[in-house]
Design a protein around this motif. Sequence first.
Motif, PDB file in Angstrom:
ATOM      1  N   GLY A   6       0.820  -1.196   0.000  1.00  0.00           N
ATOM      2  CA  GLY A   6       0.000   0.000   0.000  1.00  0.00           C
ATOM      3  C   GLY A   6       0.860   1.254   0.000  1.00  0.00           C
ATOM      4  O   GLY A   6       2.047   1.225   0.306  1.00  0.00           O
ATOM      5  N   SER A   8       0.414   5.124   1.473  1.00  0.00           N
ATOM      6  CA  SER A   8      -0.445   6.050   2.200  1.00  0.00           C
ATOM      7  C   SER A   8      -0.449   7.432   1.576  1.00  0.00           C
ATOM      8  O   SER A   8      -1.251   8.282   1.942  1.00  0.00           O
ATOM      9  CB  SER A   8       0.016   6.129   3.664  1.00  0.00           C
ATOM     10  OG  SER A   8       1.347   6.603   3.728  1.00  0.00           O
ATOM     11  N   GLN A  11      -3.121   9.123  -4.181  1.00  0.00           N
ATOM     12  CA  GLN A  11      -4.383   9.846  -4.142  1.00  0.00           C
ATOM     13  C   GLN A  11      -5.571   8.937  -4.356  1.00  0.00           C
ATOM     14  O   GLN A  11      -6.688   9.411  -4.442  1.00  0.00           O
ATOM     15  CB  GLN A  11      -4.360  10.975  -5.183  1.00  0.00           C
ATOM     16  CG  GLN A  11      -3.300  12.010  -4.868  1.00  0.00           C
ATOM     17  CD  GLN A  11      -3.393  13.226  -5.770  1.00  0.00           C
ATOM     18  OE1 GLN A  11      -4.207  13.277  -6.678  1.00  0.00           O
ATOM     19  NE2 GLN A  11      -2.556  14.210  -5.508  1.00  0.00           N
ATOM     20  N   THR A  12      -5.345   7.696  -4.463  1.00  0.00           N
ATOM     21  CA  THR A  12      -6.480   6.799  -4.604  1.00  0.00           C
ATOM     22  C   THR A  12      -6.489   5.774  -3.481  1.00  0.00           C
ATOM     23  O   THR A  12      -5.530   5.028  -3.293  1.00  0.00           O
ATOM     24  CB  THR A  12      -6.487   6.072  -5.963  1.00  0.00           C
ATOM     25  OG1 THR A  12      -7.483   5.053  -5.955  1.00  0.00           O
ATOM     26  CG2 THR A  12      -5.147   5.450  -6.275  1.00  0.00           C
ATOM     27  N   ARG A  13      -7.557   5.749  -2.740  1.00  0.00           N
ATOM     28  CA  ARG A  13      -7.684   4.767  -1.658  1.00  0.00           C
ATOM     29  C   ARG A  13      -7.971   3.384  -2.241  1.00  0.00           C
ATOM     30  O   ARG A  13      -7.834   2.362  -1.548  1.00  0.00           O
ATOM     31  CB  ARG A  13      -8.814   5.160  -0.716  1.00  0.00           C
ATOM     32  CG  ARG A  13     -10.208   4.921  -1.283  1.00  0.00           C
ATOM     33  CD  ARG A  13     -11.305   5.544  -0.494  1.00  0.00           C
ATOM     34  NE  ARG A  13     -12.609   5.087  -0.941  1.00  0.00           N
ATOM     35  CZ  ARG A  13     -13.160   5.416  -2.099  1.00  0.00           C
ATOM     36  NH1 ARG A  13     -12.522   6.205  -2.943  1.00  0.00           N
ATOM     37  NH2 ARG A  13     -14.355   4.937  -2.424  1.00  0.00           N
ATOM     38  N   ARG A  14      -8.368   3.326  -3.505  1.00  0.00           N
ATOM     39  CA  ARG A  14      -8.760   2.039  -4.086  1.00  0.00           C
ATOM     40  C   ARG A  14      -7.592   1.058  -4.133  1.00  0.00           C
ATOM     41  O   ARG A  14      -7.780  -0.148  -3.913  1.00  0.00           O
ATOM     42  CB  ARG A  14      -9.342   2.250  -5.485  1.00  0.00           C
ATOM     43  CG  ARG A  14     -10.709   2.901  -5.452  1.00  0.00           C
ATOM     44  CD  ARG A  14     -11.294   3.020  -6.835  1.00  0.00           C
ATOM     45  NE  ARG A  14     -12.684   3.469  -6.781  1.00  0.00           N
ATOM     46  CZ  ARG A  14     -13.452   3.648  -7.843  1.00  0.00           C
ATOM     47  NH1 ARG A  14     -12.968   3.411  -9.050  1.00  0.00           N
ATOM     48  NH2 ARG A  14     -14.702   4.045  -7.709  1.00  0.00           N
ATOM     49  N   ASN A  16      -5.212   0.928  -2.015  1.00  0.00           N
ATOM     50  CA  ASN A  16      -5.005   0.453  -0.646  1.00  0.00           C
ATOM     51  C   ASN A  16      -6.103  -0.504  -0.207  1.00  0.00           C
ATOM     52  O   ASN A  16      -5.847  -1.474   0.516  1.00  0.00           O
ATOM     53  CB  ASN A  16      -4.920   1.647   0.301  1.00  0.00           C
ATOM     54  CG  ASN A  16      -3.694   2.508   0.032  1.00  0.00           C
ATOM     55  OD1 ASN A  16      -2.683   2.018  -0.464  1.00  0.00           O
ATOM     56  ND2 ASN A  16      -3.801   3.792   0.333  1.00  0.00           N
ATOM     57  N   LEU A  17      -7.339  -0.236  -0.638  1.00  0.00           N
ATOM     58  CA  LEU A  17      -8.417  -1.189  -0.357  1.00  0.00           C
ATOM     59  C   LEU A  17      -8.110  -2.540  -0.986  1.00  0.00           C
ATOM     60  O   LEU A  17      -8.334  -3.597  -0.383  1.00  0.00           O
ATOM     61  CB  LEU A  17      -9.750  -0.653  -0.893  1.00  0.00           C
ATOM     62  CG  LEU A  17     -10.403   0.488  -0.116  1.00  0.00           C
ATOM     63  CD1 LEU A  17     -11.558   1.074  -0.931  1.00  0.00           C
ATOM     64  CD2 LEU A  17     -10.909   0.017   1.236  1.00  0.00           C
ATOM     65  N   LEU A  41       1.342   0.472   5.508  1.00  0.00           N
ATOM     66  CA  LEU A  41       0.523   1.658   5.753  1.00  0.00           C
ATOM     67  C   LEU A  41       0.585   2.004   7.236  1.00  0.00           C
ATOM     68  O   LEU A  41       0.936   1.160   8.063  1.00  0.00           O
ATOM     69  CB  LEU A  41      -0.926   1.393   5.334  1.00  0.00           C
ATOM     70  CG  LEU A  41      -1.167   1.135   3.842  1.00  0.00           C
ATOM     71  CD1 LEU A  41      -2.538   0.507   3.627  1.00  0.00           C
ATOM     72  CD2 LEU A  41      -1.029   2.413   3.039  1.00  0.00           C
ATOM     73  N   THR A  45      -4.522   4.734   8.737  1.00  0.00           N
ATOM     74  CA  THR A  45      -4.950   4.453   7.364  1.00  0.00           C
ATOM     75  C   THR A  45      -5.511   3.045   7.254  1.00  0.00           C
ATOM     76  O   THR A  45      -6.557   2.822   6.635  1.00  0.00           O
ATOM     77  CB  THR A  45      -3.775   4.626   6.380  1.00  0.00           C
ATOM     78  OG1 THR A  45      -3.295   5.966   6.451  1.00  0.00           O
ATOM     79  CG2 THR A  45      -4.203   4.314   4.961  1.00  0.00           C
ATOM     80  N   LEU A  49      -9.366   1.950   6.165  1.00  0.00           N
ATOM     81  CA  LEU A  49      -9.626   1.018   5.062  1.00  0.00           C
ATOM     82  C   LEU A  49     -10.461  -0.170   5.532  1.00  0.00           C
ATOM     83  O   LEU A  49     -11.370  -0.627   4.820  1.00  0.00           O
ATOM     84  CB  LEU A  49      -8.297   0.522   4.481  1.00  0.00           C
ATOM     85  CG  LEU A  49      -7.450   1.586   3.767  1.00  0.00           C
ATOM     86  CD1 LEU A  49      -6.053   1.044   3.500  1.00  0.00           C
ATOM     87  CD2 LEU A  49      -8.108   2.034   2.470  1.00  0.00           C
ATOM     88  N   GLU A  52     -14.001   0.911   5.775  1.00  0.00           N
ATOM     89  CA  GLU A  52     -14.647   1.017   4.461  1.00  0.00           C
ATOM     90  C   GLU A  52     -14.970  -0.352   3.882  1.00  0.00           C
ATOM     91  O   GLU A  52     -16.056  -0.559   3.322  1.00  0.00           O
ATOM     92  CB  GLU A  52     -13.765   1.803   3.494  1.00  0.00           C
ATOM     93  CG  GLU A  52     -14.453   2.027   2.147  1.00  0.00           C
ATOM     94  CD  GLU A  52     -13.755   3.050   1.270  1.00  0.00           C
ATOM     95  OE1 GLU A  52     -14.244   3.270   0.144  1.00  0.00           O
ATOM     96  OE2 GLU A  52     -12.739   3.629   1.700  1.00  0.00           O
TER      97      GLU A  52
END
Length: 388
Positions: A6, A8, A11-14, A16-17, A41, A45, A49, A52
């Motif tokens: 990942g 941190s 700019q995309t959390r996707r 990291n998800l 991460l 953070t 995740l 989410e």
Amino acid sequence: MSAGVGNSNDQTRRHNLSTILTFLHHGGPQARAQLTGLSALNRSTTGALVVELTELGLAFETEPADSGRVGRPSPIVNANANVVAITVNPDIDAVTVGVVGLGGVLHHLVRRETDAVPTVGASIRIVQEVLDGLRDELAGYRVVGVGIAVPGLVDSREGVVALAPHLGWRDEPVARPFADALGLPATVANDAALATVAESLFGAGRGVQDLVYLNGSASGIGGGVLAGGVMLRGRQGYAAELGHTLVNSSGIRCHCGKRGCLETEVNLGRLLEVLGRETAGLDEVDALIAAVPDARPEIERQLDVLALAIGTFVSVFNPESIILGGFLGSLYEADPSRLRASVDAASVAGLAEPVRLERAQLRSRLLTTGAAELVFADLLADPAGTVF
């Protein structure tokens, strides 16, 4: 095939998800603290995740077992196994249907034998009948899609089976008819390639970067090769048709036109003939071999021929491990020392010695697990962007 690391700061959390969900799916339940370390991460953070993924219905948390340590222990994060893939494996004598959840959890596995080699239409009808019988159970699942494992040359991008000679399928659209009939996204790929992925993620090949997988079924022998952790695919995606390796130049003519291919000389039909059966599920073959001592000469013949092919694969691919699935695993289990000695004798001096010969651990779940990975690929790549 791996979760990656990942970031941190991206700019995309996707991404990291995807990292977190892939760790959970392939590695099983993990404490938040473990996920933080694996993903590189920071703790906050990782926590966000996990929240989410939970809100998306892809994960849930449980309390850890009491470790006796002072302080509040980190919650355990689990992939939601009720998010499932439907899997299909048509073969010349049966159609096998599975329901597999995130984390590789097998909920259902149903093998329906057929009176004739199934067509695409017949396969679809069997799947519909099986799913209708599981209607109550399926009501509690979220179905991502359908993964179809076919013994043949498959153009996965087009959803077409270019050639599955044992099934009699040629230039056969498969993904679209299944999707239309079941109302779900459908994807199709070669069965042995999917089995290679499954065994490398959940079975004997876990953590191995260079391996050869050989799968033996009623339709013949297929294979898959990992080189440096990357699947060998070839220009058209048809690489590793290892069942057509020449092992006997004066042998039986193969459907491919050559004589003495591995899959004609090491063959489930020939094995079942001496075992006194016309058909058998792969889980039955071990017991049949143990119960029929008179089959020993044929078992030894097939083991010795298999060793010739494996000796070639050792020279060509220089693998760390060779994994045998399907009825090939049963042959191996019948006399591991004979196969080992024959492989050593058939290989370039010294090359075979460090190579592990192993039976696939997933056994009858192998193709089902592999087909599920085909379905879960998009979800793992982008958990927040996958609609199902």
